[in-house]
Design an enzyme around this catalytic site. Structure first.
Site, short mmCIF file in Angstrom:
data_model
loop_
_atom_site.label_atom_id
_atom_site.label_comp_id
_atom_site.label_asym_id
_atom_site.label_seq_id
_atom_site.Cartn_x
_atom_site.Cartn_y
_atom_site.Cartn_z
N HIS A 122 0.73 -1.24 0.10
CA HIS A 122 0.02 -0.06 -0.02
C HIS A 122 0.96 1.42 -0.01
O HIS A 122 1.94 1.29 0.59
CB HIS A 122 -0.91 -0.08 1.23
CG HIS A 122 -1.91 0.95 1.44
ND1 HIS A 122 -1.61 2.12 1.76
CD2 HIS A 122 -3.36 1.03 1.06
CE1 HIS A 122 -2.52 3.08 1.83
NE2 HIS A 122 -3.56 2.30 1.39
N ASP A 199 2.83 -4.91 7.95
CA ASP A 199 1.76 -4.07 7.69
C ASP A 199 0.55 -5.13 7.99
O ASP A 199 0.07 -5.76 7.06
CB ASP A 199 1.83 -3.32 6.49
CG ASP A 199 0.17 -2.71 6.06
OD1 ASP A 199 0.37 -1.86 5.06
OD2 ASP A 199 -0.60 -2.73 6.77
N GLN A 202 -4.59 -5.41 6.96
CA GLN A 202 -5.49 -6.47 6.14
C GLN A 202 -5.37 -7.81 6.68
O GLN A 202 -6.31 -8.39 6.02
CB GLN A 202 -5.46 -6.57 4.71
CG GLN A 202 -5.79 -5.12 4.07
CD GLN A 202 -7.23 -4.59 4.04
OE1 GLN A 202 -8.05 -5.36 4.29
NE2 GLN A 202 -7.18 -3.16 3.50
N LYS A 225 -10.54 -0.79 10.74
CA LYS A 225 -10.71 -1.83 9.76
C LYS A 225 -10.90 -3.14 10.64
O LYS A 225 -11.38 -4.26 9.95
CB LYS A 225 -9.36 -2.05 8.83
CG LYS A 225 -9.03 -1.03 7.84
CD LYS A 225 -8.03 -1.48 7.06
CE LYS A 225 -7.33 0.02 6.19
NZ LYS A 225 -8.34 0.48 5.42
N CYS A 364 -4.91 2.65 -3.57
CA CYS A 364 -3.51 3.04 -3.03
C CYS A 364 -2.19 2.08 -3.31
O CYS A 364 -1.84 1.75 -2.34
CB CYS A 364 -3.56 3.53 -1.46
SG CYS A 364 -4.97 4.80 -1.13
C1 LIG Z 1 -2.58 -2.89 3.48
C2 LIG Z 1 -2.92 -1.57 3.92
N1 LIG Z 1 -1.91 -0.62 4.53
C3 LIG Z 1 -2.18 0.40 4.90
C4 LIG Z 1 -3.46 1.09 4.80
C5 LIG Z 1 -3.64 2.35 5.24
O1 LIG Z 1 -4.66 2.35 6.63
P1 LIG Z 1 -5.23 3.73 7.23
O2 LIG Z 1 -6.29 3.24 8.17
O3 LIG Z 1 -5.92 4.51 5.93
O4 LIG Z 1 -3.97 4.59 7.72
C6 LIG Z 1 -4.59 0.49 4.11
C7 LIG Z 1 -5.87 0.85 3.90
N2 LIG Z 1 -6.36 0.59 2.69
C8 LIG Z 1 -7.86 0.93 2.20
C9 LIG Z 1 -7.65 2.42 1.96
S1 LIG Z 1 -6.61 2.88 0.71
C10 LIG Z 1 -8.33 0.19 1.20
O5 LIG Z 1 -9.32 0.51 0.89
O6 LIG Z 1 -7.61 -0.98 0.86
C11 LIG Z 1 -4.25 -1.03 3.66
O7 LIG Z 1 -5.23 -1.78 2.98
#
Ligand SMILES: Cc1ncc(COP(=O)(O)O)c(CN[C@@H](CS)C(=O)O)c1O
Length: 405
Positions: A122, A199, A202, A225, A364
């Site tokens: 990401h 990370d 997910q 999430k 992203c």
């Molecule tokens: C693997 C991974 N790593 C970091 C982030 C960022 O998470 P935040 O809570 O925005 O800080 C995400 C968030 N992906 C969302 C928004 S782009 C998606 O729709 O896939 C992610 O999937």
């Protein structure tokens, strides 16, 4: 297994309509919906025990502080960290990754040192490292991905040099659903004396993540999430590392003593928690973790794996569909696809008219889109409350709108 209908009753939003059609919410990779127990707990705190934490001498502040620090212990237990000192509250995965990129680079790296990331990261696990490359001259190395949508571990092993200091990789791809073997990748990195940042944005919502079992040095995830509120996330770090890293931000909470001559800092986790934390969101996060724990992470995983397999079978009946990844059961809970030459935005927009919420675009993860040879995809991402009937609605919706092109 849990009672899916009883679970769905805890999420009133799932019963709403969109454009007069029943909502089919399949964008859990972006954010999950919140159960009533989370919403009620946060409302209760604001109504009855709202006060700033850690510094007040009055009863209300002590109550709010107790809830905030109890939330830290709930997080510790949920990811099986050794100590609550290893649990830093941040605003989310992005801030957690930026914190490590900034403090690890400042405190543990010098110009020319190397960080290994992967093709399927990401942007929040690419751009912070690129900013450090610009500012401090660190070097980014990238683990390639195979045609099947999994990381090339042979290539990974060959990326290590005597300058490698950190591996920072996603546990699960937000595009492909690919579950990376981070325990094995961590073992390999540690053989080289290299630390590992995971990370977990997910992965934490979908299956039990045990940081001691993975033996990773850092792990990040977002509250929103995993059925918790926005504005709160977690950085796990082994205590020895958090003790070693310099602070990320300066201000109240994180100091021992301030003078114009010298300032001392608190120990972790407060060293990394400058300013007033979102103490109501941390309480909401704890309630969310209690909720998913009550359902059972293994039950959630099993439910979402069944949905993913069912969805793959049903989606493959769509003429002209191309599904990315998911080779040999390598993915869970997330399916990205395109249908013929239909622009993903067009397909997603028309599905929305049918009440079906999916994500479209690059998610992203533009370097991954480049590797896949597309500008974007349509993505369905499942949560603990989704049903096979919702998968059927998605597939029927795709078939219905596809004939318009
Ligand atoms: C693997 C991974 N790593 C970091 C982030 C960022 O998470 P935040 O809570 O925005 O800080 C995400 C968030 N992906 C969302 C928004 S782009 C998606 O729709 O896939 C992610 O999937």
């Amino acid at each position: 297994m849990y009672d899916i209908n009883k679970v769905r009753d805890s999420f009133p939003i799932l019963s709403r309509t969109v454009y007069g059609k029943p909502l089919v919410y399949l964008d859990n990779g972006a954010t999950t919906q919140k159960p009533l127990c989370v919403l009620d707990a946060m409302r209760e705190e604001y109504l009855n025990v709202n006060a700033n934490v850690h510094r007040g001498v009055h009863w209300l502040s002590q109550q709010a502080t107790d809830l905030h620090e109890a939330a830290r212990e709930t997080v510790r237990k949920f990811i099986n960290a050794r100590s609550a000192n290893e649990v830093v509250f941040t605003r989310g995965t992005t801030e957690s990754l930026n914190l490590v990129a900034s403090s690890f680079t400042e405190g543990c790296m010098k110009e020319g040192d190397e960080v290994i990331v992967s093709t399927m990261e990401h942007h929040s696990n690419i751009v912070p490292w690129q900013l450090q490359a610009q500012r401090r001259g660190i070097v980014l190395k990238v683990i390639p991905m195979t045609e099947e949508g999994v990381l090339d571990l042979d290539a990974y092993r060959k990326l290590f040099t005597e300058r490698t200091r950190l591996v920072s990789i996603t546990h699960v791809s937000n595009v492909l659903g690919t579950v990376n073997p981070v325990k094995e990748m961590t073992r390999i990195a540690h053989e080289h004396g290299v630390s590992v940042m995971v990370d977990g944005a997910q992965s934490v919502p979908h299956f039990a993540v045990d940081v001691q079992e993975l033996d990773c040095d850092f792990l990040a995830f977002s509250g929103h999430k995993v059925y918790g509120p926005t504005g709160v996330g977690v950085l796990y770090g082994k205590e020895a590392w958090l003790d070693r890293l310099p602070p990320y931000q300066g201000g109240g909470e994180m100091i021992g003593h301030v003078s114009f001559e010298k300032t001392t800092f608190e120990r972790p986790p407060l060293k990394f928690e400058a300013g007033t934390p979102d103490y109501v969101a941390t309480h909401g996060l704890a309630k969310a973790l209690d909720y998913v724990s009550s359902l059972g992470m293994d039950n959630i995983l099993s439910h979402e794996q069944d949905l993913t397999r069912y969805a793959l079978r049903q989606l493959r009946t769509v003429e002209g569909i191309h599904i990315y990844g998911h080779s040999n059961g390598s993915g869970d809970a997330v399916i990205s696809f395109n249908v013929g030459n239909i622009h993903p935005m067009d397909l997603g927009t028309l599905l929305d008219q049918l009440g079906i919420a999916v994500r479209t675009g690059h998610h992203c993860a533009q370097p991954l889109m480049d590797r896949l040879g597309v500008l974007g995809t349509v993505r369905a991402s499942f949560g603990l409350y989704n049903t096979r009937e919702e998968v059927d609605a998605l597939v029927a919706g795709i078939k219905r709108v596809s004939v318009m092109f």
